[in-house]
Design an enzyme around this catalytic site. Structure first.
Site, short mmCIF file in Angstrom:
data_model
loop_
_atom_site.label_atom_id
_atom_site.label_comp_id
_atom_site.label_asym_id
_atom_site.label_seq_id
_atom_site.Cartn_x
_atom_site.Cartn_y
_atom_site.Cartn_z
N HIS A 177 0.82 -1.22 0.00
CA HIS A 177 0.00 0.00 0.00
C HIS A 177 0.86 1.27 0.00
CE1 HIS A 177 -3.49 2.44 1.83
NE2 HIS A 177 -3.93 1.98 0.68
N LYS A 179 3.24 4.46 -1.00
CA LYS A 179 3.15 5.44 -2.08
C LYS A 179 4.31 6.43 -1.96
CE LYS A 179 -1.85 5.10 -1.56
NZ LYS A 179 -1.79 4.05 -0.52
N ASP A 184 16.02 11.76 -8.13
CA ASP A 184 17.45 12.00 -7.90
C ASP A 184 17.85 11.86 -6.42
OD1 ASP A 184 17.91 12.40 -10.57
OD2 ASP A 184 17.77 14.59 -10.46
N HIS A 417 -9.84 10.65 1.67
CA HIS A 417 -8.82 9.64 1.44
C HIS A 417 -7.52 9.96 2.17
CE1 HIS A 417 -6.17 6.91 -1.04
NE2 HIS A 417 -7.23 6.15 -0.88
N LYS A 419 -4.75 10.40 5.12
CA LYS A 419 -4.42 9.61 6.29
C LYS A 419 -3.39 10.40 7.09
CE LYS A 419 -4.60 6.10 2.77
NZ LYS A 419 -5.87 6.55 2.29
N ASP A 424 -0.62 15.83 20.51
CA ASP A 424 -0.18 16.80 21.51
C ASP A 424 0.30 18.12 20.92
OD1 ASP A 424 -0.80 15.00 23.49
OD2 ASP A 424 1.22 14.19 23.65
#
Length: 521
Positions: A177, A179, A184, A417, A419, A424
């Site tokens: 999952h 991404k 470079d 979508h 996440k 704190d």
């Protein structure tokens, strides 16, 4: 016909099924012997690239810290990837769960092809669960001398792929999952977006409100080293060993396809976004706004893809070790939030110790996976009774003005979508990890923990202002029944059932919530 020659239809069907299972069970994956070996661009080589020369002076002013630039707008997210591909001079290392064969996916594939033509070494690692329709294109790209493609946990049977779940469920159920998009070894984009029109605001159907971050500085090398680890893992197969070869002119066909795509009216916004974007120019000229902060990469051991990772190699253990126990505040955003009994108990315990917890996830109307909503729905009352605040994103309709944006979690779309979470008021996580059993136990994940009070403040302010305007607040009545408050207008609207959902959809979710499938969600 004699009795001994009569055939029982039931026996015939069972025999055919057994034969098919035997046939497909015999389709095994190839050996990993003789794979090519490669690693990320080393630091000395990377520093002399345009990106390296532009970034080095600013990084030297902030030793040990990485520069962070949030990417909220979906058009900017597309332009950033295209322009990084154009700016690369040595290497592109790219890792994704989903890569669609649509407008934006096709344009980005050709950007990789163009980079390879310039002499850039391109490595593309894709999870094989979501490469539908791309076999010929991936095989063609892999035929380029500067471009190599690998598939994570590939399916030996290509059509239909779902047969792989019947013959090799334990492995096929574990997906990559992660991404990341790294140029470079100097700049990388990490976050929640996959590659496809719905992630870049290029479709009238499902659109996602999402969040990525562009990073420069020392954390980029951590991403590159992690990519090397996945590239060399036991789950990564060269496409040449999995897919049949294609004609040499297939790459030219891809370029021709891109020319047609660019002529589409719908593509003009994205072509213009890339042309008009100051993103890479500002980065190269030292003008791009960056938040310099201590940043650590967290990721699962790729052995998790085969169920072989040790506990200390899992992201969940890394998150717990780095973040510790929240003292007073947690603001969490997760499109697929399935806390499980143990997770819900942990949240309740934190709340009992005075931690203020606010959670944003998708409503049943907005989610694209109703089964996941079922795993969350049965925990709502317990969380609310503990004093935890729950928000559920409304289904946002692009262009209608039905809802405002969602602060740092991207522009308005039809489904959340992003996440991310803040702890704190000091630390922020951005990445691919959903708070569900699948992310914790089955899929591999990647993200950053950023010590940034500024980014944490933005998330907290979103919960104070933007989120209540774009989401339902879920509450409990005195009788212990759920209801939803919609505050987008001057007068709050109360719903006593899941808003904008039909009877049968609610029934299906209720039934799913009673099934022992939480570990799969």
């Amino acid at each position: 016909m004699a009795d001994g020659c009569a055939s029982d239809p039931g026996i015939t069907h069972v025999s055919m099924l057994l034969c098919l299972c035997g046939l497909f069970g015999g389709c095994t994956l190839p050996t990993l012997e003789n794979r090519s070996v490669s690693t990320a661009c080393d630091d000395a080589e990377a520093r002399v690239t345009r990106l390296g020369k532009a970034i080095a002076p600013r990084a030297d002013e902030h030793p040990g810290r990485s520069g962070i630039h949030p990417i909220q707008n979906p058009h900017d997210a597309f332009a950033a990837r295209m322009l990084l591909a154009e700016a690369a001079e040595r290497t592109l290392d790219i890792q994704y769960y989903i890569w669609r064969k649509d407008m934006t996916g096709t344009l980005l594939l050709e950007a990789l092809h163009a980079a390879a033509d310039r002499g850039v070494r391109v490595r593309l690692l894709l999870d094989d669960n979501s490469t539908t329709g791309l076999d010929d294109e991936l095989a063609a790209l892999d035929s380029h001398p500067n471009l190599e493609v690998r598939l994570f946990n590939p399916f030996a049977v290509r059509h239909p792929k779902w047969l792989g779940y019947l013959t090799d469920f334990s492995r096929a159920n574990r997906r990559m999952h992660n991404k990341s998009f790294t140029a470079d070894n100097r700049a990388t984009i990490v976050g929640g977006r996959n590659i496809g029109d719905e992630y870049f605001g290029a479709t009238e159907g499902v659109l996602f409100a999402d969040l990525d971050v562009l990073c420069v500085g020392p954390v980029v090398n951590q991403v590159s080293c992690d990519f090397d680890r996945y590239w060399a893992s036991e789950s990564s197969y060269p496409v040449g060993t999995v897919l049949p070869p294609v004609d040499r002119d297939r790459l030219e066909q891809l370029a021709a396809t891109v020319s047609r795509v660019e002529s589409y009216p719908a593509a003009s916004a994205f072509v213009n976004a890339m042309k008009e974007s100051d993103f890479v120019r500002d980065l190269l000229e030292g003008r791009l706004t960056l938040e310099w902060a201590d940043t650590r990469m967290v990721s699962d051991d790729p052995a998790k893809g085969l169920g072989k990772a040790r506990a200390e190699g899992l992201m969940t253990c890394q998150l717990e070790r780095i973040i510790g126990v929240p003292a007073h505040d947690v603001a969490l955003v997760s499109p697929y939030f399935v806390p499980t009994a143990a997770g819900a108990a942990a949240f309740r315990e934190m709340a009992e110790h005075g931690v203020h917890i606010r959670i944003l996830t998708n409503s049943l109307d907005a989610t694209d996976v109703a089964a996941v909503h079922a795993g969350y729905a049965k925990r709502r009352k317990g969380l609310l009774n503990a004093g935890i605040t729950l928000y559920e994103m409304r289904r946002l309709l692009p262009g209608t003005g039905r809802a405002k944006g969602t602060g740092p979690f991207g522009s308005s779309g039809s489904s959340l979508h992003a996440k991310t979470f803040a702890v704190d008021g000091e630390r922020v996580f951005v990445g691919s990890f959903n708070f569900d059993p699948r992310s914790a136990n089955l899929n591999t994940e990647l993200g950053f923990i950023i010590d940034s009070p500024e980014l944490a403040r933005q998330i907290q302010e979103a919960f104070d202002d933007a989120i209540p305007a774009a989401a339902y607040e879920v509450r409990l009545s005195r009788e212990g029944r759920l209801y939803w408050l919609d505050r987008q207008g001057e007068t709050p609207i109360r719903y006593d059932r899941e808003p904008y959902t039909g009877f049968w959809k609610r029934v299906v979710v209720f039934l799913l919530s009673r099934l022992p499938i939480e570990w799969l969600l």
